[in-house]
Design an enzyme around this catalytic site. Structure first.
Site, PDB file in Angstrom:
ATOM      1  N   PRO A 261      66.259  45.302  60.289  1.00  0.00           N
ATOM      2  CA  PRO A 261      66.923  44.225  59.641  1.00  0.00           C
ATOM      3  C   PRO A 261      68.181  44.622  58.526  1.00  0.00           C
ATOM      4  O   PRO A 261      67.575  45.026  57.530  1.00  0.00           O
ATOM      5  CB  PRO A 261      65.830  43.257  59.006  1.00  0.00           C
ATOM      6  CG  PRO A 261      64.686  44.459  58.739  1.00  0.00           C
ATOM      7  CD  PRO A 261      64.975  45.391  59.639  1.00  0.00           C
ATOM      8  N   ASP A 434      68.787  49.380  55.599  1.00  0.00           N
ATOM      9  CA  ASP A 434      67.523  48.773  55.946  1.00  0.00           C
ATOM     10  C   ASP A 434      66.967  47.821  54.878  1.00  0.00           C
ATOM     11  O   ASP A 434      66.698  48.447  53.947  1.00  0.00           O
ATOM     12  CB  ASP A 434      66.389  49.584  56.760  1.00  0.00           C
ATOM     13  CG  ASP A 434      65.336  49.050  57.505  1.00  0.00           C
ATOM     14  OD1 ASP A 434      65.096  47.742  57.204  1.00  0.00           O
ATOM     15  OD2 ASP A 434      64.492  49.579  57.978  1.00  0.00           O
ATOM     16  N   HIS A 435      67.189  46.652  55.058  1.00  0.00           N
ATOM     17  CA  HIS A 435      66.603  45.700  54.059  1.00  0.00           C
ATOM     18  C   HIS A 435      64.911  45.732  53.834  1.00  0.00           C
ATOM     19  O   HIS A 435      64.449  45.301  52.739  1.00  0.00           O
ATOM     20  CB  HIS A 435      66.922  44.383  54.176  1.00  0.00           C
ATOM     21  CG  HIS A 435      67.677  43.540  53.185  1.00  0.00           C
ATOM     22  ND1 HIS A 435      67.159  43.540  51.739  1.00  0.00           N
ATOM     23  CD2 HIS A 435      68.718  42.674  53.058  1.00  0.00           C
ATOM     24  CE1 HIS A 435      67.842  42.651  51.217  1.00  0.00           C
ATOM     25  NE2 HIS A 435      68.866  42.318  51.646  1.00  0.00           N
ATOM     26  N   ARG A 436      64.323  46.591  54.539  1.00  0.00           N
ATOM     27  CA  ARG A 436      62.844  46.726  54.322  1.00  0.00           C
ATOM     28  C   ARG A 436      62.792  47.750  53.296  1.00  0.00           C
ATOM     29  O   ARG A 436      61.381  47.662  52.576  1.00  0.00           O
ATOM     30  CB  ARG A 436      62.053  47.141  55.781  1.00  0.00           C
ATOM     31  CG  ARG A 436      62.234  46.017  56.773  1.00  0.00           C
ATOM     32  CD  ARG A 436      61.790  46.427  58.120  1.00  0.00           C
ATOM     33  NE  ARG A 436      62.442  47.759  58.607  1.00  0.00           N
ATOM     34  CZ  ARG A 436      62.135  48.316  59.456  1.00  0.00           C
ATOM     35  NH1 ARG A 436      61.198  48.147  60.670  1.00  0.00           N
ATOM     36  NH2 ARG A 436      62.927  49.289  60.270  1.00  0.00           N
ATOM     37  N   CYS A 438      64.607  48.639  50.755  1.00  0.00           N
ATOM     38  CA  CYS A 438      65.372  48.187  49.242  1.00  0.00           C
ATOM     39  C   CYS A 438      65.838  46.989  49.425  1.00  0.00           C
ATOM     40  O   CYS A 438      66.163  46.113  50.350  1.00  0.00           O
ATOM     41  CB  CYS A 438      66.104  49.209  48.928  1.00  0.00           C
ATOM     42  SG  CYS A 438      67.610  49.212  49.663  1.00  0.00           S
TER      43      CYS A 438
END
Length: 464
Positions: A261, A434-436, A438
């Site tokens: 994501p 990758d929003h996972r 940070c």
């Protein structure tokens, strides 16, 4: 008497499961020496010359140029002539291996065949003339499924396909990726037909008073209306197989889009002072410093402040894996496609050594001499798409990494500098992350620090 030995495509390392024959370096009937390169193959990562561990006469080659072979498939056969005193002994190879091939155990002492090439050719004349044994039709039972590639097994497993029901098109019934993909396409087509059949109106009973129609031998059954299923045009179409580097890029980018994501933020920066600093460095003598090396140095300094972005996500363990060292990849466009060479331990290099390593890897990419080790193991990627004359981009993250810094072209633009309008060297920077691993605050802080270093390179002096 000569003994005919079969040489199979070895495991070339880094989990590669197949390779494409680019160019044969020997012909049938040629005399080859131990460890002589016999074929040039292209893997998903690099071009590799494969050496043969046997010395003798080539009696057969398997596969034409352009053919893709799985690891473990026969490449060629070699007739090895041995002296009479060694007739009862096993033939020896080189003792050298890539990964997964070569002699099983190194001999106590090396004994090479020292006979003249003419004697070897004479001793294997029958081997050259003998026809190749006919391939036996594989008999499918409850034994092991004839699959070598883990990728093929995973593809079948993810789509619920039973491999035992397939007939492989490879040698000795080996199931290839193409066999699985064809079976999946066939299953999808049958499902589409079944769904379409449920949408057709129910059949009506015939009218007994209606006059029977005379059969028309020229009449053909018309397929059902397929307006809901778009089809590709067939005229003026060229199909190019997705294999080699192009196939590897397609697989990796598709996986990145499916699993990561990602989000992108960007900022414009005044690079005038950075360009002046580079000009001063190069004017002092010594090796030239590239702009890419300065950006890499800024990048490693930023990752030291924001280590969350030098990481990867392990979804099976549900963990974020953070790396202490920065193995910096950089995107390089070549005639064979996009590759991402990796600079090892970039955090410990200065601008001069970074420039030298970038130059070495770029030249190796241009000539196709990159090894699989040069193209794997990256933890963060620097993408200088400004060389294509564009300002910005939202690149796809190089899976399984967690972020990529993009750099646009450096171009003269009007800019407010010290309260006055001036012409300055401006660059657009972007960070895809990758929003996972940070949130936006970390990503924004990283990008702002990079921009500050571009605008005021003296900021880096604090950490030198």
């Amino acid at each position: 008497m000569a003994q005919v030995l079969e040489f199979k495509l070895p495991d070339l390392g880094e989990g590669l499961t197949e390779a494409e024959i680019v160019r044969w370096l020997v012909e049938v009937g040629d005399v080859v020496a131990i460890d002589q390169p016999v074929v040039e193959v292209e893997t998903a990562k690099a071009m590799v010359e494969v050496p043969c561990p046997y010395g003798g006469v080539v009696t057969a080659r398997f596969g034409e140029e352009g053919t893709e072979l799985p690891v473990g498939s026969p490449l060629l056969t070699v007739a090895v002539g041995a002296p009479a005193s060694d007739a009862g002994s096993e033939p020896e190879g080189s003792g050298n291996v890539l990964v997964g091939y070569g002699t099983g155990a190194p001999p106590a002492r090396r004994r090479r065949v020292r006979r003249m090439a003419a004697d070897v050719v004479t001793s294997v004349a029958d081997a050259l003339a003998a026809p190749a044994p006919a391939a036996e039709t594989p008999v499918r039972d409850d034994g092991p499924v004839p699959v070598i590639s883990p990728l093929v097994r995973r593809l079948a497993r993810e789509n619920g396909l039973e491999l035992r029901e397939l007939t492989g098109s490879g040698r000795d019934g080996l199931i290839l990726r193409a066999d699985v993909e064809q079976a999946l396409r066939a299953a999808a087509a049958q499902e589409a037909i079944a769904q379409e059949a449920t949408l057709l109106p129910p059949a009506t009973l015939p009218d007994p008073t209606a006059q029977p129609m005379s059969p028309d031998p020229t009449a053909r059954l018309t397929p059902p209306d397929t307006k809901t299923t778009p089809t590709l045009p067939t005229d003026g179409v060229t199909r190019t197989p997705l294999r080699g580097i192009r196939g590897a890029v397609a697989d990796k980018l598709s996986r990145s889009r499916r699993e990561i994501p990602d989000a992108t933020c960007w900022v414009d920066a005044d690079a005038t002072e950075l360009m002046r600093a580079r000009a001063a460095m190069n004017a002092a003598g010594g090796p030239k410093i590239s702009v890419l090396a300065l950006l890499a140095r800024i990048c490693t300094a930023a990752l030291a402040r924001f280590p969350e972005l030098n990481s990867s996500v392990d979804m099976e363990a549900r963990e974020i894996v953070r790396f202490d060292r920065v193995h910096l990849g950089f995107a390089a466009q070549t005639e064979r496609g996009l590759v991402v060479p990796v600079v090892r331990d970039a955090q410990g290099r200065d601008a001069e050594t970074l420039s030298a390593e970038f130059a070495r890897l770029t030249e190796a990419a241009r000539t196709g001499a990159l090894t699989p080790g040069d193209l794997t193991g990256g933890t963060f990627t620097l993408n200088n798409y400004g060389v294509f004359g564009v300002d910005g981009s939202t690149p796809i993250i190089n899976h399984p990494e967690a972020a990529m810094l993009g750099v646009g072209r450096i171009v003269a633009k009007p800019w407010v500098h010290e309260g006055e309008l001036a012409v300055r060297q401006v660059v657009q920077l972007s960070l895809t992350f990758d929003h996972r691993v940070c949130d936006g605050g970390t990503a924004g802080g990283f990008l702002r620090y990079v921009a500050d270093c571009v605008e005021q390179p003296a900021v880096l002096l604090r950490n030198l």
